[in-house]
Design an enzyme around this catalytic site. Sequence first.
Site, PDB file in Angstrom:
ATOM      1  N   GLY A 153     -31.854 -16.189 -11.070  1.00  0.00           N
ATOM      2  CA  GLY A 153     -32.842 -16.777 -11.123  1.00  0.00           C
ATOM      3  C   GLY A 153     -33.538 -17.534  -9.874  1.00  0.00           C
ATOM      4  O   GLY A 153     -33.286 -16.780  -8.849  1.00  0.00           O
ATOM      5  N   ARG A 154     -34.270 -18.552  -9.675  1.00  0.00           N
ATOM      6  CA  ARG A 154     -34.674 -18.970  -8.598  1.00  0.00           C
ATOM      7  C   ARG A 154     -33.652 -19.273  -7.427  1.00  0.00           C
ATOM      8  O   ARG A 154     -33.962 -18.967  -6.222  1.00  0.00           O
ATOM      9  CB  ARG A 154     -35.632 -20.372  -8.807  1.00  0.00           C
ATOM     10  CG  ARG A 154     -37.087 -19.911  -9.285  1.00  0.00           C
ATOM     11  CD  ARG A 154     -37.890 -20.977  -9.332  1.00  0.00           C
ATOM     12  NE  ARG A 154     -37.486 -22.169 -10.427  1.00  0.00           N
ATOM     13  CZ  ARG A 154     -37.812 -22.393 -11.565  1.00  0.00           C
ATOM     14  NH1 ARG A 154     -38.706 -21.464 -12.090  1.00  0.00           N
ATOM     15  NH2 ARG A 154     -37.660 -23.206 -12.243  1.00  0.00           N
ATOM     16  N   ILE A 155     -32.596 -19.942  -7.814  1.00  0.00           N
ATOM     17  CA  ILE A 155     -31.677 -20.313  -6.561  1.00  0.00           C
ATOM     18  C   ILE A 155     -31.248 -18.963  -6.172  1.00  0.00           C
ATOM     19  O   ILE A 155     -30.734 -19.025  -4.857  1.00  0.00           O
ATOM     20  CB  ILE A 155     -30.741 -21.360  -7.230  1.00  0.00           C
ATOM     21  CG1 ILE A 155     -31.412 -22.761  -7.553  1.00  0.00           C
ATOM     22  CG2 ILE A 155     -29.456 -21.900  -6.246  1.00  0.00           C
ATOM     23  CD1 ILE A 155     -30.749 -23.811  -8.294  1.00  0.00           C
TER      24      ILE A 155
ATOM     25  N   ARG B  58     -23.174 -25.302 -12.953  1.00  0.00           N
ATOM     26  CA  ARG B  58     -22.373 -26.361 -13.945  1.00  0.00           C
ATOM     27  C   ARG B  58     -20.912 -26.193 -13.935  1.00  0.00           C
ATOM     28  O   ARG B  58     -20.550 -24.758 -13.832  1.00  0.00           O
ATOM     29  CB  ARG B  58     -22.938 -26.126 -15.340  1.00  0.00           C
ATOM     30  CG  ARG B  58     -24.608 -26.447 -15.329  1.00  0.00           C
ATOM     31  CD  ARG B  58     -24.630 -28.032 -15.270  1.00  0.00           C
ATOM     32  NE  ARG B  58     -26.181 -28.311 -15.493  1.00  0.00           N
ATOM     33  CZ  ARG B  58     -26.938 -28.373 -14.616  1.00  0.00           C
ATOM     34  NH1 ARG B  58     -26.788 -28.263 -13.231  1.00  0.00           N
ATOM     35  NH2 ARG B  58     -28.174 -28.625 -14.716  1.00  0.00           N
TER      36      ARG B  58
ATOM     37  N   GLU C 112     -16.500 -33.382 -14.894  1.00  0.00           N
ATOM     38  CA  GLU C 112     -16.949 -34.474 -13.806  1.00  0.00           C
ATOM     39  C   GLU C 112     -17.266 -35.723 -14.425  1.00  0.00           C
ATOM     40  O   GLU C 112     -17.567 -35.957 -15.814  1.00  0.00           O
ATOM     41  CB  GLU C 112     -18.405 -33.928 -13.285  1.00  0.00           C
ATOM     42  CG  GLU C 112     -18.883 -34.360 -11.981  1.00  0.00           C
ATOM     43  CD  GLU C 112     -20.016 -33.606 -11.684  1.00  0.00           C
ATOM     44  OE1 GLU C 112     -20.984 -34.138 -11.124  1.00  0.00           O
ATOM     45  OE2 GLU C 112     -19.964 -32.418 -11.737  1.00  0.00           O
TER      46      GLU C 112
ATOM     47  N   HIS D  61     -21.216 -33.178  -6.379  1.00  0.00           N
ATOM     48  CA  HIS D  61     -22.457 -32.871  -7.034  1.00  0.00           C
ATOM     49  C   HIS D  61     -23.762 -33.264  -5.978  1.00  0.00           C
ATOM     50  O   HIS D  61     -24.795 -33.903  -6.488  1.00  0.00           O
ATOM     51  CB  HIS D  61     -22.654 -33.249  -8.345  1.00  0.00           C
ATOM     52  CG  HIS D  61     -23.425 -32.889  -9.194  1.00  0.00           C
ATOM     53  ND1 HIS D  61     -23.083 -32.957 -10.524  1.00  0.00           N
ATOM     54  CD2 HIS D  61     -24.664 -32.336  -9.236  1.00  0.00           C
ATOM     55  CE1 HIS D  61     -24.332 -32.322 -11.414  1.00  0.00           C
ATOM     56  NE2 HIS D  61     -25.007 -31.840 -10.174  1.00  0.00           N
TER      57      HIS D  61
END
Length: 322
Positions: free
Chosen positions: A156-158, A237, A266, A284
């Site tokens: 995707g974008r990242i 994630r 987390e 994070h």
Amino acid sequence: MKVFVTRLLPDTVMGRLELSKEISELRVNREDRPLTRKELEDGIGWCDIILSQLVDTIDSSLMNINPELKLIANYAVGFNNIDVAAATEKKIPVTNTPGVLTETTADLTWALLMGISRRIVEADNFMRSGKYEAWSPTLLMGSDVHSKTLGIIGFGRIGFALAKRAQGFGMNILYSDVEEKSFASEVNATYMDMYSLLKQSDFVSLHPFYDEKSHHLISERELKVMKPTSYLINVSRGPVIDEKALVNALSNDEIAGAALDVFENEPDMEPGLTDLDNVIIVPHIGSATLDTRTAMGNIAVENILAKINNSDLPSCVNPEVL
């Protein structure tokens, strides 16, 4: 309307909220910690709009406390902390903060990739502990990044932004996704199935959408497919990786190393992870720059003001309720 903010945001964002004439009352958690369940219950029962964080679990029972809740404005791109199906059933719009953290998160991904390959954290600790006595031809040897193969899972974008950075290092770029992407040709990225990608890549970076299908996407089987000289990077994630399997793989040198910004449970980490030198662990911080966190906050504020003014929401994840 009354707005409940579950965590302090950057000063500019808080200023907008505090000075807004549209907000009749503002309640803010001013302590640097997540709220307890009881505090969330009290807050959501009081407000018309909640500005929540990714660490706040907004489930159906919490929503039931306030049948008049008008909006859940989540300060994150992700929204798996919110039961969106329940919100939709209750006709509550849910908004997020997309589009502004792509480049910043790709920056951190690249920093982690470079850091783990060149053993930067290990080298820093080595110097601070006073172990450096003289240059050695075999001291803290890492791996080249230039001209190596980068495998991106989730394009995707990242993922695309990471590929643009990799081009500057002359890397061979592979990607795996639910379908081929037409824009992949812009970065000379080659599409293939995930297991072929894992077998061929020197670096594997995870950027999938998180849902039940991507839970433990990388587990014992996948780690054994990877090269023993390869590195795994995760800024997506935590539950995308089976953390227990990863600790075992790192402990047994089944892969060369890993760099993690997110964790399966987390803020807790799998026992043994912090004992390993071949892993970088950061808390994070994918979007943690003042510029980006402020931009995220501004989107959340725009969503809140739009709801108060009965305008179109800039970023609604369940538009069917509108």
